[in-house]
Design a protein around this motif. Structure first.
Motif, short mmCIF file in Angstrom:
data_model
loop_
_atom_site.label_atom_id
_atom_site.label_comp_id
_atom_site.label_asym_id
_atom_site.label_seq_id
_atom_site.Cartn_x
_atom_site.Cartn_y
_atom_site.Cartn_z
N PRO A 30 1.01 -1.36 0.05
CA PRO A 30 -0.05 0.42 -0.02
C PRO A 30 1.09 1.58 0.05
O PRO A 30 0.66 2.21 -0.57
CB PRO A 30 -0.87 -0.19 1.19
N GLY A 31 2.32 1.01 0.46
CA GLY A 31 2.85 2.74 0.52
C GLY A 31 3.39 2.93 -0.80
O GLY A 31 4.24 3.89 -0.83
N GLY A 32 3.49 2.08 -1.64
CA GLY A 32 3.48 1.86 -3.23
C GLY A 32 4.55 0.98 -3.71
O GLY A 32 4.91 -0.28 -2.99
N ILE A 33 3.50 0.82 -5.00
CA ILE A 33 4.43 -0.65 -5.61
C ILE A 33 5.92 -1.07 -5.75
O ILE A 33 6.40 -0.37 -6.62
CB ILE A 33 3.62 -1.73 -6.51
N THR A 34 6.70 -2.26 -4.85
CA THR A 34 7.75 -1.89 -5.35
C THR A 34 8.62 -3.62 -5.46
O THR A 34 8.02 -4.09 -5.14
CB THR A 34 8.60 -1.47 -3.80
N VAL A 35 9.70 -3.70 -6.09
CA VAL A 35 10.04 -4.77 -5.97
C VAL A 35 10.17 -5.82 -4.77
O VAL A 35 10.13 -7.07 -4.71
CB VAL A 35 11.53 -4.69 -6.93
N VAL A 36 11.13 -5.02 -4.15
CA VAL A 36 10.33 -5.43 -2.31
C VAL A 36 9.66 -6.37 -2.14
O VAL A 36 9.62 -7.70 -1.36
CB VAL A 36 11.58 -4.92 -1.33
N GLY A 37 8.05 -5.50 -2.09
CA GLY A 37 7.44 -5.92 -1.85
C GLY A 37 6.36 -7.12 -2.48
O GLY A 37 5.86 -7.89 -2.15
N ILE A 38 6.67 -6.86 -3.90
CA ILE A 38 6.29 -7.94 -5.13
C ILE A 38 7.40 -9.34 -4.18
O ILE A 38 7.01 -10.55 -4.40
CB ILE A 38 6.55 -7.54 -6.28
N VAL A 39 8.64 -9.37 -4.02
CA VAL A 39 10.30 -10.15 -3.95
C VAL A 39 9.37 -11.76 -2.43
O VAL A 39 8.77 -12.39 -2.73
CB VAL A 39 10.61 -10.01 -3.96
N TRP A 40 8.98 -10.57 -1.67
CA TRP A 40 7.99 -10.99 -0.35
C TRP A 40 7.07 -12.37 -0.28
O TRP A 40 6.48 -12.20 0.69
CB TRP A 40 8.33 -9.73 0.33
N THR A 41 6.40 -10.93 -1.38
CA THR A 41 5.02 -11.35 -1.85
C THR A 41 5.12 -12.57 -2.12
O THR A 41 4.62 -13.89 -1.75
CB THR A 41 4.65 -10.47 -1.86
N VAL A 42 5.64 -13.03 -2.68
CA VAL A 42 6.04 -13.84 -4.10
C VAL A 42 6.76 -15.29 -2.79
O VAL A 42 6.79 -16.15 -2.78
CB VAL A 42 6.58 -13.92 -5.03
N ILE A 43 7.66 -14.92 -2.25
CA ILE A 43 8.28 -15.67 -1.57
C ILE A 43 7.44 -16.22 -0.10
O ILE A 43 7.38 -17.19 -0.61
CB ILE A 43 9.43 -15.19 -0.26
N GLY A 44 6.89 -15.55 0.15
CA GLY A 44 5.38 -16.10 1.19
C GLY A 44 4.76 -16.87 0.42
O GLY A 44 3.96 -17.96 0.91
N LEU A 45 3.88 -16.16 -0.78
CA LEU A 45 3.36 -16.97 -1.46
C LEU A 45 3.97 -18.27 -1.37
O LEU A 45 2.73 -20.15 -1.17
CB LEU A 45 3.04 -16.99 -2.38
N LEU A 46 4.73 -18.76 -2.15
CA LEU A 46 5.73 -20.33 -2.47
C LEU A 46 5.66 -20.67 -1.76
O LEU A 46 5.71 -21.75 -0.88
CB LEU A 46 7.01 -20.00 -3.05
N LEU A 47 6.42 -20.40 0.11
CA LEU A 47 6.43 -21.10 0.94
C LEU A 47 5.35 -22.30 1.58
O LEU A 47 4.93 -23.48 1.69
CB LEU A 47 7.03 -20.07 1.86
N LEU A 48 3.90 -21.20 1.33
CA LEU A 48 2.92 -21.41 2.27
C LEU A 48 2.43 -22.55 0.98
O LEU A 48 1.87 -23.88 1.68
CB LEU A 48 1.75 -20.42 1.89
N TRP A 49 2.02 -22.39 -0.46
CA TRP A 49 2.12 -23.51 -0.97
C TRP A 49 2.67 -24.96 -1.10
O TRP A 49 2.52 -26.25 -0.81
CB TRP A 49 2.20 -23.04 -2.48
N TRP A 50 4.33 -24.54 -0.69
CA TRP A 50 4.86 -25.75 -0.56
C TRP A 50 4.59 -26.50 0.76
O TRP A 50 4.69 -27.23 0.82
CB TRP A 50 6.61 -25.35 -0.18
N THR A 51 4.38 -25.44 1.72
CA THR A 51 3.83 -26.53 3.09
C THR A 51 2.28 -27.28 2.82
O THR A 51 2.48 -27.74 3.03
CB THR A 51 4.25 -25.28 3.76
N LEU A 52 1.73 -26.04 2.16
CA LEU A 52 -0.17 -27.58 1.61
C LEU A 52 0.44 -28.71 1.13
O LEU A 52 0.25 -29.68 1.06
CB LEU A 52 -1.02 -26.17 1.32
N VAL A 53 0.96 -28.10 -0.67
CA VAL A 53 1.67 -29.90 -0.61
C VAL A 53 2.61 -30.59 -0.25
O VAL A 53 1.74 -31.69 -0.31
CB VAL A 53 2.66 -29.66 -1.93
N ASP A 54 3.68 -30.49 0.69
CA ASP A 54 4.14 -31.04 1.05
C ASP A 54 3.24 -31.98 2.27
O ASP A 54 3.37 -32.81 2.69
CB ASP A 54 5.47 -30.62 1.65
#
Length: 74
Positions: A30-54
């Motif tokens: 919300p403070g502005g779309i930045t590369v860092v925010g997008i990277v952390w969001t994608v990392i979080g989604l990937l980790l959560l997806w991996w834990t659900l699949v595992d």
């Protein structure tokens, strides 16, 4: 090396880390779309997806369960 990956604690730690990364990423957007925010969001989604699949694969009744050494015949 695969023995510690079979521990349920790996899923718990992965879910906590994924939730924190996703929360930080979405919270910074919300403070502005930045590369860092997008990277952390994608990392979080990937980790959560991996834990659900595992976790689904770890259930012995599921078709993807191979923790006991058996192989699924399709």
């Amino acid at each position: 090396m695969r023995d510690w990956l079979a521990s349920p604690w790996v899923n718990i730690v992965g879910a906590i880390a994924g939730g924190m990364a996703l929360g930080y990423g979405l919270g910074s957007l919300p403070g502005g779309i930045t590369v860092v925010g997008i990277v952390w969001t994608v990392i979080g989604l990937l980790l959560l997806w991996w834990t659900l699949v595992d976790r689904a694969r770890a259930k012995r009744s599921g078709p993807e369960s191979e923790r006991d050494g058996s192989h699924t015949i399709e």
